[in-house]
Design a protein around this motif. Structure first.
Motif, PDB file in Angstrom:
ATOM      1  N   PRO A 161       0.754  -1.252   0.114  1.00  0.00           N
ATOM      2  CA  PRO A 161      -0.022  -0.071  -0.061  1.00  0.00           C
ATOM      3  C   PRO A 161       0.891   1.330   0.046  1.00  0.00           C
ATOM      4  O   PRO A 161       1.973   1.399   0.631  1.00  0.00           O
ATOM      5  N   GLY A 431     -12.740   3.598  -3.551  1.00  0.00           N
ATOM      6  CA  GLY A 431     -11.708   3.703  -4.929  1.00  0.00           C
ATOM      7  C   GLY A 431     -12.330   4.786  -5.733  1.00  0.00           C
ATOM      8  O   GLY A 431     -11.797   4.935  -6.842  1.00  0.00           O
ATOM      9  N   SER A 452      -9.898   2.989  -8.934  1.00  0.00           N
ATOM     10  CA  SER A 452      -9.694   1.586  -8.392  1.00  0.00           C
ATOM     11  C   SER A 452     -10.716   0.973  -7.829  1.00  0.00           C
ATOM     12  O   SER A 452     -11.477   1.397  -7.303  1.00  0.00           O
ATOM     13  N   SER A 453     -10.339  -0.566  -7.847  1.00  0.00           N
ATOM     14  CA  SER A 453     -11.328  -1.201  -7.074  1.00  0.00           C
ATOM     15  C   SER A 453     -10.943  -1.106  -5.498  1.00  0.00           C
ATOM     16  O   SER A 453     -11.708  -1.715  -4.546  1.00  0.00           O
ATOM     17  N   ASN A 454      -9.771  -0.791  -5.295  1.00  0.00           N
ATOM     18  CA  ASN A 454      -9.042  -1.020  -4.030  1.00  0.00           C
ATOM     19  C   ASN A 454      -9.087   0.577  -3.242  1.00  0.00           C
ATOM     20  O   ASN A 454      -9.369   1.369  -4.135  1.00  0.00           O
ATOM     21  N   ASN A 472      -3.088   4.010  -3.889  1.00  0.00           N
ATOM     22  CA  ASN A 472      -4.118   2.925  -3.406  1.00  0.00           C
ATOM     23  C   ASN A 472      -3.659   1.772  -2.596  1.00  0.00           C
ATOM     24  O   ASN A 472      -2.309   1.619  -2.372  1.00  0.00           O
ATOM     25  N   ARG A 473      -4.492   1.035  -2.148  1.00  0.00           N
ATOM     26  CA  ARG A 473      -4.081   0.029  -1.257  1.00  0.00           C
ATOM     27  C   ARG A 473      -3.166  -1.178  -1.748  1.00  0.00           C
ATOM     28  O   ARG A 473      -2.485  -1.794  -1.184  1.00  0.00           O
ATOM     29  N   SER A 474      -3.220  -1.365  -3.316  1.00  0.00           N
ATOM     30  CA  SER A 474      -2.806  -2.481  -4.026  1.00  0.00           C
ATOM     31  C   SER A 474      -1.331  -1.966  -4.495  1.00  0.00           C
ATOM     32  O   SER A 474      -0.634  -2.706  -5.084  1.00  0.00           O
TER      33      SER A 474
END
Length: 564
Positions: A161, A431, A452-454, A472-474
């Motif tokens: 992250p 996201g 994003s999806s995260n 983001n987290r990913s």
């Protein structure tokens, strides 16, 4: 072996009408009830069975064969001649032209085309094609079209992250980023602690690598020396990197002068040397440092609110720092957001405890994720926390002047646009990127975009205001470019925003004064008749109707739960 069965029937029996008759059922077998099997089943009541009363359809889409089109052109400079005529011979072409002009078909064609051509010529003569019409009218404003586009993605090879992003102060198209991947107990999930320097034009690999001694939580460029960077470690130490000296840090403060907890934020301050900065930590202390001498701090301040100067500040009761803000135009003042939802204004030149922490705002119910001053109005600042966004004025300390409705998904960070003074950018945990403009709408964002999806964790505007880097987290950093309507301010925006801030500040002052009057009157009434409040309390204690209603409600509730 072949097995066959032969069936014979006389011919006169063929085709006869069948005769049917009623016959009762024949019992083939009877199975008695097994009482022991009842324990393996349970009565389901009620039974929910979904039923679709409309027919089901299947949708299918295909791409047809794409037709290829080619645009061609021809320069028709000379044509319409017969094959046996040499177009380069003037005498031959003149003889053929006279021959055609004497033909009756040619005369008929000319008489047919002449009226239409004459009409078009008269139209062109009536209107001046080279004149600019309606120039005296005022130009209509352009229709505002808010839009954002994703320029590029910069992916961390380890999938950690994103913790912090900082743009290069001199090289326009570069930014640094650090990453944190720890669990609830702050144990690193990966051994990699690298931080990267990215080039906007090259997303395949980082332009530079930094290798700290531990997990790096924050990363900042020195605004005067772009080769120098500072960072805050999980161990509570602050470290210094120099791009000219390699990937390892050139200096790190010793443990006995470091923070007791991790370093949440580091910021450079305005100084003559340009080498001073300060850091904040959840241990409740802010420390000032000099890059040239990290063996000791230049100043310390405990973020502990005391009631009087006689009380001593203690680290045991200090408020943990979750975010920090510093404005170079106010060099001695700073602001910190705490883990318990308060925003505290600090004065470095204060001598007593109350002078060092003179201002307190009860901003949120949880940690303050972001606090940032407006670039055009330093007395107005933004806070993000507990599923709300709030705009505060230093003249109103009891409540914010503007705030958003409670959101379904919270915001992890927020920032003012450096070029459009009325715009705020919010990164959501779902996201989504949300853009708020106080001059256009105050109850909802003017534009949202799914990045994003995260969950989005942090963001940083470029000084131009048209580019923003979002992590983001990913481990992905998305570079987003905004349209001109979202990146530039109009000539009247500053005056309009000033009017909104003054109006809302005045309204909050009136409400604060009214609430203060009510509290004073209530206090005077309680002091004048203390027995009245006791009598009111006794009435509620002996209220039998209230007790009976409570008992009935609990019984009904138990019956409903038992029947489910």
């Amino acid at each position: 072996m072949e097995i066959s069965v032969q069936y014979t029937k006389k011919r006169f029996n063929f085709g006869r009408q069948p005769q049917f008759c009623e016959q009762g059922p024949d019992l083939c077998d009877s199975i008695s009830t097994n009482v022991l099997e009842h324990k393996n089943y349970i009565l389901r009541n009620p039974v929910h069975q979904p039923t679709q009363n409309t027919p089901s359809f299947s949708e299918h889409s295909i791409n047809t064969v794409r037709a290829e089109f080619v645009c061609t052109g021809a320069n028709h400079s000379e044509g319409g001649w017969a094959k046996d005529i040499n177009i380069h011979d003037p005498e031959a072409t003149q003889r053929y032209r006279r021959k055609v002009e004497k033909d009756d078909t040619y005369i008929h064609c000319v008489n047919t085309l002449a009226p239409g051509m004459e009409h078009l010529i008269l139209q062109n003569n009536a209107i001046d094609m080279y004149r600019t019409y309606y120039s005296e009218m005022e130009k209509m404003p352009e229709v505002e079209k808010n839009s954002c586009r994703t320029v590029n993605f910069y992916h961390d090879p380890f999938g950690r992250p994103v913790s912090s992003i900082c743009w290069h102060p001199k090289e326009v198209l570069k930014f640094a980023a650090c990453y944190v991947d720890v669990d609830f107990y702050r144990v690193a999930k990966q051994a990699a602690t690298y931080a990267f320097l990215w080039d906007v034009e090259s997303a395949n690999a980082p332009d530079g690598v930094f290798q700290p001694t531990g997990t790096l939580f924050d990363f900042k460029f020195n605004p005067r020396d772009s080769n120098c960077l500072i960072g805050g470690l999980e161990t509570g130490q602050v470290t210094v990197f120099d791009r000219r000296s390699g990937v390892a840090p050139v200096s790190t403060c010793p443990m006995h002068v470091a923070h007791r907890d991790l370093v949440r934020k580091v910021l450079f301050i305005h100084s003559k040397s340009g080498q001073e900065f300060f850091s904040g930590s959840p241990d409740g202390c802010c420390k000032w440092w000099d890059l040239r001498k990290l063996s000791e701090t230049t100043d310390e301040m405990i973020i502990d609110l005391v009631k009087s100067n006689a009380d001593e500040q203690s680290m045991a009761t200090a408020c943990g720092v979750s975010s920090m803000e510093y404005e170079s135009t106010i060099p001695t003042r700073f602001m910190v957001g705490t883990d318990n939802g308060m925003v505290i204004g600090g004065n470095r030149k204060g001598k007593t405890a109350t002078e060092k922490l003179p201002v307190t705002y009860n901003a949120h119910s949880g940690p303050v994720m972001s606090v940032e001053r407006n670039p055009a109005f330093p007395k107005c600042f933004l806070t993000v926390g507990d599923w709300t966004v709030r705009v505060w004025s230093e003249e109103c300390r009891e409540s914010s002047i503007l705030w958003s409705p409670p959101l379904r998904y919270g915001y992890s960070s927020g920032a003012w646009s450096p070029s459009r003074i009325s715009m705020m950018l919010m990164s959501g945990t779902d996201g989504r990127l949300a853009i708020w403009d106080l001059l256009r709408r105050q109850h909802e964002p003017v534009f949202t975009m799914q990045i994003s999806s995260n969950a989005l964790l942090t963001q940083q505007f470029h000084e131009s205001g048209s580019l923003v880097a979002i992590g983001n987290r990913s481990g992905d950093i998305c570079l987003v470019e905004m349209s001109r309507q979202l990146a530039e301010s109009d000539k009247n925006d500053k005056l309009l925003l000033q009017a909104i801030i003054d109006r809302e500040t005045k309204r909050e002052r009136i409400l604060e004064a009214r609430a203060r009057e009510i509290r004073v009157k209530q206090k005077q009434a309680d002091e004048a008749s203390p027995a009245a409040s006791i009598t009111d309390l006794e009435q509620t204690i002996g209220d039998h109707d209230l007790n009976e209603a409570t008992t009935d409600y609990m019984q009904i509730l138990k019956k409903e739960l038992a029947s489910m």
